[in-house]
Design an enzyme around this catalytic site. Structure first.
Site, PDB file in Angstrom:
ATOM      1  CB  THR A   1      -0.892   0.012   1.268  1.00 31.41           C
ATOM      2  OG1 THR A   1      -1.580  -1.227   1.355  1.00 31.41           O
ATOM      3  CG2 THR A   1      -1.884   1.159   1.222  1.00 31.41           C
TER       4      THR A   1
ATOM      5  CD  GLU B   1      -2.291  -8.486  10.369  1.00 28.10           C
ATOM      6  OE1 GLU B   1      -2.192  -8.662  11.583  1.00 28.10           O
ATOM      7  OE2 GLU B   1      -1.596  -7.677   9.741  1.00 28.10           O
TER       8      GLU B   1
ATOM      9  CB  CYS C   1      -3.617  -1.731   7.437  1.00 30.68           C
ATOM     10  SG  CYS C   1      -2.559  -2.995   6.731  1.00 30.68           S
TER      11      CYS C   1
HETATM   12  N1  LIG Z   1      -1.070  -6.816   7.166  1.00 31.13           N
HETATM   13  C1  LIG Z   1      -2.215  -6.674   6.525  1.00 31.13           C
HETATM   14  O1  LIG Z   1      -3.260  -7.141   6.979  1.00 31.13           O
HETATM   15  C2  LIG Z   1      -2.276  -5.956   5.208  1.00 31.13           C
HETATM   16  C3  LIG Z   1      -3.463  -5.981   4.466  1.00 31.13           C
HETATM   17  C4  LIG Z   1      -3.512  -5.332   3.244  1.00 31.13           C
HETATM   18  C5  LIG Z   1      -2.395  -4.644   2.771  1.00 31.13           C
HETATM   19  N2  LIG Z   1      -1.261  -4.600   3.529  1.00 31.13           N
HETATM   20  C6  LIG Z   1      -0.098  -3.899   2.974  1.00 31.13           C
HETATM   21  O2  LIG Z   1       0.775  -4.886   2.424  1.00 31.13           O
HETATM   22  C7  LIG Z   1       2.145  -4.524   2.629  1.00 31.13           C
HETATM   23  C8  LIG Z   1       2.855  -5.612   3.405  1.00 31.13           C
HETATM   24  O3  LIG Z   1       2.272  -5.680   4.690  1.00 31.13           O
HETATM   25  P1  LIG Z   1       2.610  -6.857   5.712  1.00 31.13           P
HETATM   26  O4  LIG Z   1       1.730  -6.647   6.894  1.00 31.13           O
HETATM   27  O5  LIG Z   1       2.601  -8.160   5.008  1.00 31.13           O
HETATM   28  O6  LIG Z   1       4.125  -6.477   6.080  1.00 31.13           O
HETATM   29  P2  LIG Z   1       5.131  -7.313   6.998  1.00 31.13           P
HETATM   30  O7  LIG Z   1       5.962  -6.308   7.694  1.00 31.13           O
HETATM   31  O8  LIG Z   1       4.386  -8.337   7.780  1.00 31.13           O
HETATM   32  O9  LIG Z   1       6.022  -8.108   5.936  1.00 31.13           O
HETATM   33  C9  LIG Z   1       6.922  -7.499   5.067  1.00 31.13           C
HETATM   34  C10 LIG Z   1       8.039  -8.481   4.811  1.00 31.13           C
HETATM   35  O10 LIG Z   1       8.848  -7.974   3.755  1.00 31.13           O
HETATM   36  C11 LIG Z   1      10.202  -8.315   4.017  1.00 31.13           C
HETATM   37  N3  LIG Z   1      11.066  -7.469   3.198  1.00 31.13           N
HETATM   38  C12 LIG Z   1      11.353  -6.150   3.342  1.00 31.13           C
HETATM   39  N4  LIG Z   1      12.188  -5.739   2.362  1.00 31.13           N
HETATM   40  C13 LIG Z   1      12.428  -6.824   1.573  1.00 31.13           C
HETATM   41  C14 LIG Z   1      13.201  -7.053   0.397  1.00 31.13           C
HETATM   42  N5  LIG Z   1      13.907  -6.075  -0.165  1.00 31.13           N
HETATM   43  N6  LIG Z   1      13.227  -8.291  -0.135  1.00 31.13           N
HETATM   44  C15 LIG Z   1      12.517  -9.296   0.435  1.00 31.13           C
HETATM   45  N7  LIG Z   1      11.763  -9.137   1.552  1.00 31.13           N
HETATM   46  C16 LIG Z   1      11.706  -7.925   2.106  1.00 31.13           C
HETATM   47  C17 LIG Z   1      10.320  -8.111   5.513  1.00 31.13           C
HETATM   48  O11 LIG Z   1      11.438  -8.796   6.054  1.00 31.13           O
HETATM   49  C18 LIG Z   1       8.982  -8.687   6.001  1.00 31.13           C
HETATM   50  O12 LIG Z   1       9.082 -10.061   6.298  1.00 31.13           O
HETATM   51  C19 LIG Z   1       2.104  -3.159   3.317  1.00 31.13           C
HETATM   52  O13 LIG Z   1       2.181  -2.163   2.361  1.00 31.13           O
HETATM   53  C20 LIG Z   1       0.736  -3.150   3.991  1.00 31.13           C
HETATM   54  O14 LIG Z   1       0.263  -1.842   4.190  1.00 31.13           O
HETATM   55  C21 LIG Z   1      -1.167  -5.248   4.712  1.00 31.13           C
END
Ligand SMILES: NC(=O)c1ccc[n+]([C@@H]2O[C@H](COP(=O)([O-])OP(=O)(O)OC[C@H]3O[C@@H](n4cnc5c(N)ncnc54)[C@H](O)[C@@H]3O)[C@@H](O)[C@H]2O)c1
Length: 433
Positions: free
Chosen positions: A121, A153, A261
Protein backbone atom coordinates in the site's frame (compact mmCIF):
# COMPACT_ATOMS: atom_id res chain seq x y z
CA UNK A 1 2.29 -20.03 -13.78
CA UNK A 2 5.61 -19.39 -12.08
CA UNK A 3 5.40 -16.72 -9.45
CA UNK A 4 7.73 -15.15 -6.94
CA UNK A 5 6.53 -13.23 -3.92
CA UNK A 6 8.90 -10.71 -2.37
CA UNK A 7 8.21 -10.32 1.37
CA UNK A 8 6.80 -13.13 3.50
CA UNK A 9 4.86 -11.09 6.06
CA UNK A 10 1.11 -11.15 6.63
CA UNK A 11 0.31 -10.33 3.01
CA UNK A 12 3.10 -12.12 1.12
CA UNK A 13 2.86 -15.42 2.95
CA UNK A 14 -0.91 -15.62 2.62
CA UNK A 15 -0.87 -14.57 -1.05
CA UNK A 16 2.00 -16.93 -1.94
CA UNK A 17 0.45 -19.90 -0.17
CA UNK A 18 -3.04 -19.36 -1.58
CA UNK A 19 -1.71 -18.87 -5.12
CA UNK A 20 0.31 -22.10 -4.78
CA UNK A 21 -2.85 -23.84 -3.60
CA UNK A 22 -4.49 -23.24 -6.99
CA UNK A 23 -1.63 -25.05 -8.71
CA UNK A 24 0.97 -22.36 -9.42
CA UNK A 25 4.66 -22.77 -8.60
CA UNK A 26 5.43 -20.06 -6.04
CA UNK A 27 8.78 -19.05 -4.56
CA UNK A 28 8.56 -16.74 -1.55
CA UNK A 29 11.51 -14.46 -0.80
CA UNK A 30 12.49 -12.53 2.30
CA UNK A 31 15.59 -10.69 3.42
CA UNK A 32 14.96 -12.05 6.92
CA UNK A 33 17.02 -15.25 6.69
CA UNK A 34 15.80 -16.64 9.99
CA UNK A 35 12.20 -16.29 8.79
CA UNK A 36 13.08 -18.12 5.57
CA UNK A 37 14.89 -20.90 7.47
CA UNK A 38 11.80 -21.43 9.62
CA UNK A 39 9.46 -21.39 6.65
CA UNK A 40 11.62 -23.97 4.87
CA UNK A 41 11.00 -26.23 7.87
CA UNK A 42 7.27 -25.57 7.49
CA UNK A 43 7.17 -23.31 10.58
CA UNK A 44 4.93 -20.30 10.28
CA UNK A 45 6.49 -16.88 10.80
CA UNK A 46 3.07 -15.43 11.72
CA UNK A 47 -0.10 -16.65 13.38
CA UNK A 48 -2.93 -16.79 10.88
CA UNK A 49 -5.79 -19.30 11.25
CA UNK A 50 -5.89 -21.93 8.49
CA UNK A 51 -2.53 -20.96 7.02
CA UNK A 52 -0.38 -23.73 8.49
CA UNK A 53 -2.35 -26.56 6.91
CA UNK A 54 -2.28 -24.86 3.51
CA UNK A 55 1.42 -24.06 3.82
CA UNK A 56 2.40 -27.63 4.75
CA UNK A 57 0.35 -29.15 1.95
CA UNK A 58 1.80 -26.87 -0.70
CA UNK A 59 5.39 -27.34 0.50
CA UNK A 60 4.90 -31.13 0.44
CA UNK A 61 3.45 -31.00 -3.05
CA UNK A 62 6.44 -28.91 -4.16
CA UNK A 63 4.41 -25.95 -5.35
CA UNK A 64 5.64 -23.64 -2.59
CA UNK A 65 9.26 -22.95 -1.68
CA UNK A 66 11.28 -20.31 0.13
CA UNK A 67 14.56 -18.53 -0.44
CA UNK A 68 16.42 -15.44 0.68
CA UNK A 69 17.94 -15.18 -2.82
CA UNK A 70 15.86 -12.74 -4.87
CA UNK A 71 17.86 -13.56 -8.02
CA UNK A 72 17.09 -17.27 -7.78
CA UNK A 73 13.36 -16.59 -7.35
CA UNK A 74 13.06 -13.93 -10.07
CA UNK A 75 14.99 -16.08 -12.57
CA UNK A 76 12.28 -18.74 -12.31
CA UNK A 77 9.20 -16.49 -12.41
CA UNK A 78 7.05 -14.64 -14.91
CA UNK A 79 5.14 -12.77 -12.21
CA UNK A 80 6.91 -11.02 -9.33
CA UNK A 81 4.65 -9.89 -6.48
CA UNK A 82 5.93 -7.10 -4.22
CA UNK A 83 4.57 -7.54 -0.68
CA UNK A 84 6.97 -5.60 1.52
CA UNK A 85 6.02 -3.29 4.37
CA UNK A 86 5.22 0.41 3.88
CA UNK A 87 5.23 1.82 7.43
CA UNK A 88 4.88 5.48 8.41
CA UNK A 89 7.51 8.14 8.03
CA UNK A 90 7.79 10.67 10.85
CA UNK A 91 5.56 13.12 8.92
CA UNK A 92 2.89 10.42 8.57
CA UNK A 93 3.45 9.66 4.87
CA UNK A 94 4.05 6.10 3.70
CA UNK A 95 7.67 5.05 3.83
CA UNK A 96 8.07 3.27 0.51
CA UNK A 97 11.85 2.89 0.77
CA UNK A 98 11.76 -0.88 1.48
CA UNK A 99 9.31 -1.36 -1.38
CA UNK A 100 11.49 0.66 -3.73
CA UNK A 101 14.56 -1.26 -2.52
CA UNK A 102 12.86 -4.57 -3.27
CA UNK A 103 11.85 -3.37 -6.76
CA UNK A 104 15.40 -2.15 -7.45
CA UNK A 105 16.74 -5.54 -6.45
CA UNK A 106 14.31 -7.26 -8.82
CA UNK A 107 15.35 -4.92 -11.65
CA UNK A 108 19.03 -5.74 -11.11
CA UNK A 109 18.53 -9.51 -11.23
CA UNK A 110 15.92 -9.72 -14.02
CA UNK A 111 17.15 -11.69 -17.01
CA UNK A 112 14.15 -11.17 -19.31
CA UNK A 113 10.54 -9.97 -19.46
CA UNK A 114 8.68 -9.90 -16.11
CA UNK A 115 5.32 -8.73 -14.77
CA UNK A 116 5.79 -6.79 -11.54
CA UNK A 117 2.67 -6.90 -9.34
CA UNK A 118 2.62 -4.40 -6.50
CA UNK A 119 0.51 -5.46 -3.52
CA UNK A 120 2.03 -3.05 -1.00
CA UNK A 121 0.00 0.00 0.00
CA UNK A 122 1.27 3.45 -0.95
CA UNK A 123 -0.03 6.73 -2.36
CA UNK A 124 -1.29 6.81 -5.93
CA UNK A 125 1.72 7.06 -8.19
CA UNK A 126 3.89 4.66 -6.15
CA UNK A 127 3.83 1.90 -8.77
CA UNK A 128 4.54 4.36 -11.59
CA UNK A 129 7.56 5.52 -9.56
CA UNK A 130 8.64 1.91 -9.13
CA UNK A 131 8.38 1.40 -12.90
CA UNK A 132 10.40 4.55 -13.63
CA UNK A 133 13.16 3.52 -11.21
CA UNK A 134 13.28 -0.03 -12.56
CA UNK A 135 13.60 1.32 -16.11
CA UNK A 136 16.75 3.13 -14.99
CA UNK A 137 18.24 -0.14 -13.75
CA UNK A 138 17.33 -2.72 -16.38
CA UNK A 139 17.21 -2.97 -20.15
CA UNK A 140 14.75 -5.85 -20.00
CA UNK A 141 11.09 -5.34 -20.80
CA UNK A 142 8.56 -5.47 -17.98
CA UNK A 143 5.00 -4.45 -17.16
CA UNK A 144 3.72 -3.20 -13.83
CA UNK A 145 0.42 -4.02 -12.16
CA UNK A 146 -1.24 -2.64 -9.03
CA UNK A 147 -3.11 -5.35 -7.17
CA UNK A 148 -4.03 -3.97 -3.74
CA UNK A 149 -4.64 -6.45 -0.98
CA UNK A 150 -7.82 -6.28 1.13
CA UNK A 151 -7.33 -9.29 3.44
CA UNK A 152 -8.04 -8.91 7.16
CA UNK A 153 -5.56 -10.41 9.58
CA UNK A 154 -7.29 -13.17 11.53
CA UNK A 155 -9.36 -14.14 8.48
CA UNK A 156 -6.73 -13.60 5.81
CA UNK A 157 -6.78 -17.04 4.22
CA UNK A 158 -10.53 -17.01 3.86
CA UNK A 159 -10.45 -13.45 2.53
CA UNK A 160 -7.82 -14.36 -0.05
CA UNK A 161 -9.62 -17.51 -1.18
CA UNK A 162 -13.02 -15.78 -1.25
CA UNK A 163 -12.39 -12.08 -1.91
CA UNK A 164 -15.19 -9.49 -2.15
CA UNK A 165 -13.49 -8.27 -5.32
CA UNK A 166 -10.15 -8.24 -7.06
CA UNK A 167 -8.81 -4.84 -8.05
CA UNK A 168 -6.19 -4.71 -10.80
CA UNK A 169 -4.57 -1.55 -12.09
CA UNK A 170 -2.90 -2.28 -15.38
CA UNK A 171 -2.15 -0.59 -18.70
CA UNK A 172 -1.67 -3.62 -20.95
CA UNK A 173 -4.59 -5.79 -22.09
CA UNK A 174 -2.51 -8.98 -22.34
CA UNK A 175 -1.20 -8.56 -18.82
CA UNK A 176 -4.75 -7.87 -17.66
CA UNK A 177 -5.83 -11.22 -19.13
CA UNK A 178 -3.01 -12.97 -17.26
CA UNK A 179 -4.18 -11.36 -14.00
CA UNK A 180 -7.79 -12.33 -14.78
CA UNK A 181 -6.71 -15.92 -15.36
CA UNK A 182 -4.65 -15.92 -12.14
CA UNK A 183 -7.59 -14.82 -10.02
CA UNK A 184 -10.35 -16.77 -11.82
CA UNK A 185 -10.27 -19.68 -9.30
CA UNK A 186 -10.98 -17.23 -6.47
CA UNK A 187 -13.88 -15.49 -8.22
CA UNK A 188 -16.10 -18.44 -9.05
CA UNK A 189 -18.88 -17.07 -6.86
CA UNK A 190 -19.25 -14.16 -9.27
CA UNK A 191 -17.47 -11.51 -7.22
CA UNK A 192 -16.10 -8.77 -9.52
CA UNK A 193 -12.71 -8.44 -11.13
CA UNK A 194 -12.27 -4.68 -11.35
CA UNK A 195 -9.79 -3.47 -13.94
CA UNK A 196 -8.66 0.14 -13.84
CA UNK A 197 -5.65 2.40 -14.20
CA UNK A 198 -2.70 2.14 -11.81
CA UNK A 199 -3.46 5.25 -9.75
CA UNK A 200 -7.15 4.39 -9.27
CA UNK A 201 -6.22 0.91 -8.04
CA UNK A 202 -3.81 2.43 -5.52
CA UNK A 203 -6.42 4.96 -4.46
CA UNK A 204 -9.07 2.22 -4.02
CA UNK A 205 -7.06 0.61 -1.24
CA UNK A 206 -6.66 3.91 0.62
CA UNK A 207 -10.37 4.74 0.21
CA UNK A 208 -11.44 1.38 1.64
CA UNK A 209 -9.25 1.82 4.70
CA UNK A 210 -10.42 5.40 5.16
CA UNK A 211 -14.06 4.29 4.97
CA UNK A 212 -13.54 1.50 7.52
CA UNK A 213 -11.68 3.83 9.88
CA UNK A 214 -14.37 6.50 9.55
CA UNK A 215 -17.13 4.01 10.43
CA UNK A 216 -15.40 3.03 13.66
CA UNK A 217 -14.69 6.65 14.50
CA UNK A 218 -18.32 7.69 13.93
CA UNK A 219 -19.40 5.00 16.38
CA UNK A 220 -16.74 6.04 18.88
CA UNK A 221 -17.96 9.61 18.64
CA UNK A 222 -21.50 8.38 19.32
CA UNK A 223 -20.16 6.36 22.26
CA UNK A 224 -19.05 9.63 23.83
CA UNK A 225 -22.47 11.22 23.14
CA UNK A 226 -24.19 8.18 24.61
CA UNK A 227 -22.21 8.44 27.83
CA UNK A 228 -23.12 12.11 28.16
CA UNK A 229 -26.78 11.53 27.28
CA UNK A 230 -27.36 8.36 29.30
CA UNK A 231 -27.83 6.21 26.19
CA UNK A 232 -26.34 2.81 25.40
CA UNK A 233 -24.18 2.70 22.28
CA UNK A 234 -24.68 -1.08 21.97
CA UNK A 235 -28.37 -0.51 21.20
CA UNK A 236 -27.53 2.38 18.91
CA UNK A 237 -25.02 0.23 17.04
CA UNK A 238 -27.62 -2.49 16.49
CA UNK A 239 -30.04 0.02 15.04
CA UNK A 240 -27.38 1.48 12.75
CA UNK A 241 -26.12 -1.96 11.65
CA UNK A 242 -29.62 -3.12 10.73
CA UNK A 243 -29.87 -0.40 8.10
CA UNK A 244 -29.35 -2.02 4.70
CA UNK A 245 -27.61 1.11 3.44
CA UNK A 246 -24.98 0.80 6.17
CA UNK A 247 -24.42 -2.84 7.14
CA UNK A 248 -22.90 -4.31 10.28
CA UNK A 249 -19.13 -4.37 9.78
CA UNK A 250 -16.67 -2.01 11.44
CA UNK A 251 -19.24 -0.36 13.70
CA UNK A 252 -18.02 -1.62 17.07
CA UNK A 253 -17.14 1.19 19.45
CA UNK A 254 -14.33 0.67 21.91
CA UNK A 255 -10.79 1.76 22.60
CA UNK A 256 -10.20 2.47 18.91
CA UNK A 257 -8.81 0.77 15.84
CA UNK A 258 -5.17 -0.29 15.63
CA UNK A 259 -2.99 -2.54 13.56
CA UNK A 260 -0.42 -1.98 10.87
CA UNK A 261 -2.83 -0.68 8.20
CA UNK A 262 -5.83 1.43 9.22
CA UNK A 263 -4.01 3.97 11.43
CA UNK A 264 -1.01 4.43 9.16
CA UNK A 265 -2.97 4.48 5.90
CA UNK A 266 -5.44 7.09 7.16
CA UNK A 267 -2.66 9.35 8.46
CA UNK A 268 -0.54 8.77 5.34
CA UNK A 269 -3.43 9.67 3.10
CA UNK A 270 -4.05 12.89 5.02
CA UNK A 271 -0.34 13.79 4.95
CA UNK A 272 -0.20 13.06 1.24
CA UNK A 273 -3.31 15.22 0.60
CA UNK A 274 -1.57 18.07 2.36
CA UNK A 275 1.47 17.63 0.14
CA UNK A 276 -0.83 17.93 -2.88
CA UNK A 277 -2.15 21.20 -1.46
CA UNK A 278 -5.45 19.55 -0.51
CA UNK A 279 -7.24 19.32 2.78
CA UNK A 280 -8.44 15.99 4.20
CA UNK A 281 -10.58 17.02 7.19
CA UNK A 282 -12.53 13.77 7.38
CA UNK A 283 -9.40 11.62 7.42
CA UNK A 284 -7.80 13.80 10.08
CA UNK A 285 -11.00 13.63 12.13
CA UNK A 286 -11.17 9.82 11.85
CA UNK A 287 -7.63 9.60 13.19
CA UNK A 288 -8.20 12.22 15.91
CA UNK A 289 -11.43 10.60 17.16
CA UNK A 290 -9.62 7.27 17.25
CA UNK A 291 -6.80 8.71 19.29
CA UNK A 292 -9.26 10.43 21.62
CA UNK A 293 -11.14 7.15 22.19
CA UNK A 294 -7.98 5.49 23.43
CA UNK A 295 -6.97 8.49 25.55
CA UNK A 296 -10.43 8.56 27.15
CA UNK A 297 -10.20 4.86 27.93
CA UNK A 298 -6.76 5.21 29.50
CA UNK A 299 -7.90 8.37 31.31
CA UNK A 300 -10.80 6.48 32.87
CA UNK A 301 -8.45 3.87 34.33
CA UNK A 302 -6.06 6.54 35.57
CA UNK A 303 -8.78 8.62 37.21
CA UNK A 304 -10.36 5.57 38.86
CA UNK A 305 -7.16 4.76 40.74
CA UNK A 306 -5.72 8.27 41.02
CA UNK A 307 -2.18 8.44 42.45
CA UNK A 308 -2.69 4.98 43.97
CA UNK A 309 -2.26 3.44 40.50
CA UNK A 310 1.45 3.28 41.29
CA UNK A 311 0.71 0.62 43.90
CA UNK A 312 -1.72 -1.37 41.75
CA UNK A 313 -1.34 -4.59 39.87
CA UNK A 314 -3.31 -4.48 36.63
CA UNK A 315 -4.22 -7.50 34.55
CA UNK A 316 -4.53 -7.11 30.78
CA UNK A 317 -6.56 -9.55 28.69
CA UNK A 318 -5.69 -9.40 25.00
CA UNK A 319 -2.84 -7.39 23.54
CA UNK A 320 -3.06 -7.88 19.78
CA UNK A 321 -4.85 -5.20 17.77
CA UNK A 322 -7.66 -7.65 17.01
CA UNK A 323 -8.40 -11.31 17.77
CA UNK A 324 -7.07 -14.26 15.73
CA UNK A 325 -3.75 -12.59 14.95
CA UNK A 326 -0.41 -12.31 16.75
CA UNK A 327 0.20 -8.85 15.28
CA UNK A 328 1.04 -6.26 17.93
CA UNK A 329 1.76 -3.44 15.48
CA UNK A 330 -0.29 -0.39 16.40
CA UNK A 331 -2.17 -2.36 19.05
CA UNK A 332 -4.08 -0.07 21.46
CA UNK A 333 -3.13 -2.47 24.29
CA UNK A 334 0.50 -1.40 24.00
CA UNK A 335 -0.45 2.22 24.66
CA UNK A 336 -2.56 1.12 27.63
CA UNK A 337 0.35 -0.90 29.01
CA UNK A 338 2.84 1.93 28.41
CA UNK A 339 0.58 4.47 30.14
CA UNK A 340 0.03 2.25 33.18
CA UNK A 341 3.71 1.33 33.41
CA UNK A 342 4.53 5.03 33.16
CA UNK A 343 2.21 5.68 36.10
CA UNK A 344 4.03 3.03 38.14
CA UNK A 345 1.52 0.16 37.95
CA UNK A 346 2.59 -3.46 37.72
CA UNK A 347 1.29 -5.23 34.63
CA UNK A 348 0.36 -8.89 34.29
CA UNK A 349 -0.76 -9.50 30.72
CA UNK A 350 -2.26 -12.44 28.90
CA UNK A 351 -2.78 -12.97 25.19
CA UNK A 352 -3.80 -16.29 23.60
CA UNK A 353 -1.14 -16.13 20.86
CA UNK A 354 1.10 -13.09 21.29
CA UNK A 355 2.63 -13.95 24.70
CA UNK A 356 6.12 -14.58 23.32
CA UNK A 357 6.14 -11.41 21.24
CA UNK A 358 4.92 -9.45 24.23
CA UNK A 359 7.63 -10.86 26.46
CA UNK A 360 10.24 -10.03 23.83
CA UNK A 361 8.91 -6.46 23.57
CA UNK A 362 8.73 -5.66 27.29
CA UNK A 363 11.30 -8.00 28.86
CA UNK A 364 11.02 -7.95 32.65
CA UNK A 365 9.03 -4.69 32.69
CA UNK A 366 5.82 -6.73 32.66
CA UNK A 367 4.80 -10.27 33.56
CA UNK A 368 3.26 -12.35 30.81
CA UNK A 369 0.80 -15.00 31.99
CA UNK A 370 0.53 -18.39 30.29
CA UNK A 371 -3.21 -18.68 31.00
CA UNK A 372 -5.93 -16.05 31.18
CA UNK A 373 -6.90 -16.61 34.83
CA UNK A 374 -3.22 -16.59 35.90
CA UNK A 375 -3.08 -12.91 34.97
CA UNK A 376 -5.85 -12.18 37.48
CA UNK A 377 -4.08 -13.43 40.60
CA UNK A 378 -4.06 -10.55 43.14
CA UNK A 379 -4.99 -8.07 40.41
CA UNK A 380 -6.46 -4.72 41.42
CA UNK A 381 -8.26 -4.48 38.11
CA UNK A 382 -8.65 -6.10 34.72
CA UNK A 383 -8.36 -4.23 31.43
CA UNK A 384 -9.76 -5.93 28.34
CA UNK A 385 -8.10 -4.70 25.16
CA UNK A 386 -8.86 -7.44 22.57
CA UNK A 387 -12.10 -9.32 22.03
CA UNK A 388 -10.71 -12.86 21.90
CA UNK A 389 -13.57 -15.37 22.11
CA UNK A 390 -12.30 -16.94 25.31
CA UNK A 391 -12.91 -13.67 27.19
CA UNK A 392 -16.57 -13.43 26.21
CA UNK A 393 -18.11 -15.74 28.81
CA UNK A 394 -15.64 -16.07 31.68
CA UNK A 395 -16.23 -17.65 35.08
CA UNK A 396 -17.10 -14.56 37.13
CA UNK A 397 -16.88 -16.42 40.46
CA UNK A 398 -13.36 -17.57 39.65
CA UNK A 399 -12.39 -14.07 38.58
CA UNK A 400 -13.80 -12.59 41.78
CA UNK A 401 -11.91 -15.11 43.88
CA UNK A 402 -8.59 -14.42 42.18
CA UNK A 403 -8.75 -10.63 41.98
CA UNK A 404 -7.91 -8.34 44.89
CA UNK A 405 -10.25 -5.61 43.62
CA UNK A 406 -13.23 -6.50 41.44
CA UNK A 407 -12.87 -3.86 38.77
CA UNK A 408 -13.08 -4.36 35.01
CA UNK A 409 -12.30 -1.80 32.30
CA UNK A 410 -13.70 -3.29 29.13
CA UNK A 411 -12.41 -1.67 25.94
CA UNK A 412 -14.51 -3.97 23.76
CA UNK A 413 -17.93 -3.98 25.45
CA UNK A 414 -17.93 -7.76 25.91
CA UNK A 415 -20.25 -7.95 28.91
CA UNK A 416 -23.66 -6.81 30.04
CA UNK A 417 -23.26 -4.18 32.77
CA UNK A 418 -26.14 -5.61 34.85
CA UNK A 419 -24.56 -9.09 34.87
CA UNK A 420 -21.24 -7.73 36.03
CA UNK A 421 -22.92 -5.69 38.74
CA UNK A 422 -24.82 -8.76 39.96
CA UNK A 423 -21.48 -10.56 40.19
CA UNK A 424 -20.06 -7.83 42.39
CA UNK A 425 -17.83 -6.10 39.84
CA UNK A 426 -17.36 -2.43 39.19
CA UNK A 427 -17.61 -2.41 35.44
CA UNK A 428 -16.55 0.32 33.01
CA UNK A 429 -17.25 -0.14 29.32
CA UNK A 430 -17.47 2.28 26.40
CA UNK A 431 -20.50 4.42 25.56
CA UNK A 432 -22.97 2.83 27.92
CA UNK A 433 -24.40 5.49 30.18
N1 LIG B 1 -1.07 -6.82 7.17
C1 LIG B 1 -2.21 -6.67 6.53
O1 LIG B 1 -3.26 -7.14 6.98
C2 LIG B 1 -2.28 -5.96 5.21
C3 LIG B 1 -3.46 -5.98 4.47
C4 LIG B 1 -3.51 -5.33 3.24
C5 LIG B 1 -2.39 -4.64 2.77
N2 LIG B 1 -1.26 -4.60 3.53
C6 LIG B 1 -0.10 -3.90 2.97
O2 LIG B 1 0.78 -4.89 2.42
C7 LIG B 1 2.14 -4.52 2.63
C8 LIG B 1 2.86 -5.61 3.41
O3 LIG B 1 2.27 -5.68 4.69
P1 LIG B 1 2.61 -6.86 5.71
O4 LIG B 1 1.73 -6.65 6.89
O5 LIG B 1 2.60 -8.16 5.01
O6 LIG B 1 4.12 -6.48 6.08
P2 LIG B 1 5.13 -7.31 7.00
O7 LIG B 1 5.96 -6.31 7.69
O8 LIG B 1 4.39 -8.34 7.78
O9 LIG B 1 6.02 -8.11 5.94
C9 LIG B 1 6.92 -7.50 5.07
C10 LIG B 1 8.04 -8.48 4.81
O10 LIG B 1 8.85 -7.97 3.75
C11 LIG B 1 10.20 -8.31 4.02
N3 LIG B 1 11.07 -7.47 3.20
C12 LIG B 1 11.35 -6.15 3.34
N4 LIG B 1 12.19 -5.74 2.36
C13 LIG B 1 12.43 -6.82 1.57
C14 LIG B 1 13.20 -7.05 0.40
N5 LIG B 1 13.91 -6.08 -0.17
N6 LIG B 1 13.23 -8.29 -0.14
C15 LIG B 1 12.52 -9.30 0.44
N7 LIG B 1 11.76 -9.14 1.55
C16 LIG B 1 11.71 -7.92 2.11
C17 LIG B 1 10.32 -8.11 5.51
O11 LIG B 1 11.44 -8.80 6.05
C18 LIG B 1 8.98 -8.69 6.00
O12 LIG B 1 9.08 -10.06 6.30
C19 LIG B 1 2.10 -3.16 3.32
O13 LIG B 1 2.18 -2.16 2.36
C20 LIG B 1 0.74 -3.15 3.99
O14 LIG B 1 0.26 -1.84 4.19
C21 LIG B 1 -1.17 -5.25 4.71
Amino acid sequence: MRISVIGTGYVGLVAGTCLADTGHRVICVDIDEERIARLKRGELSIYEPGLEELLTRNIEEERLSFTSDTGEAVAKSLLVFLCVGTPSLENGEHDISALMGAAEHVARVMDGYRIIVNKSTGPAGTTARIAARMRELTGHEFDVVVNPEFIKEGAAVDDFLRPDRIVVGCEDVRVLEIMRELYAPFLRTGKPFLAMDLASAEMSKLAVNAMLAARISVMNEFATFCEAAGADVSHVREAVAADGRIGAGYLFPGLGFGGSCLPKDVIACAAWAEKLGLDAPLLRAAAAVNDAALRRFIGRIRSFYGEAVARKRIAIWGTTFKPRTDDLRGAPALRVIDALLGAGAAIHAYDPVAGKKLAALYGDRIRVAAKNYDALVDADGLVICTEWNEFRRPDYDRMAELMRERVIFDGRNLYTPATLEQNGFQYFSVGRG
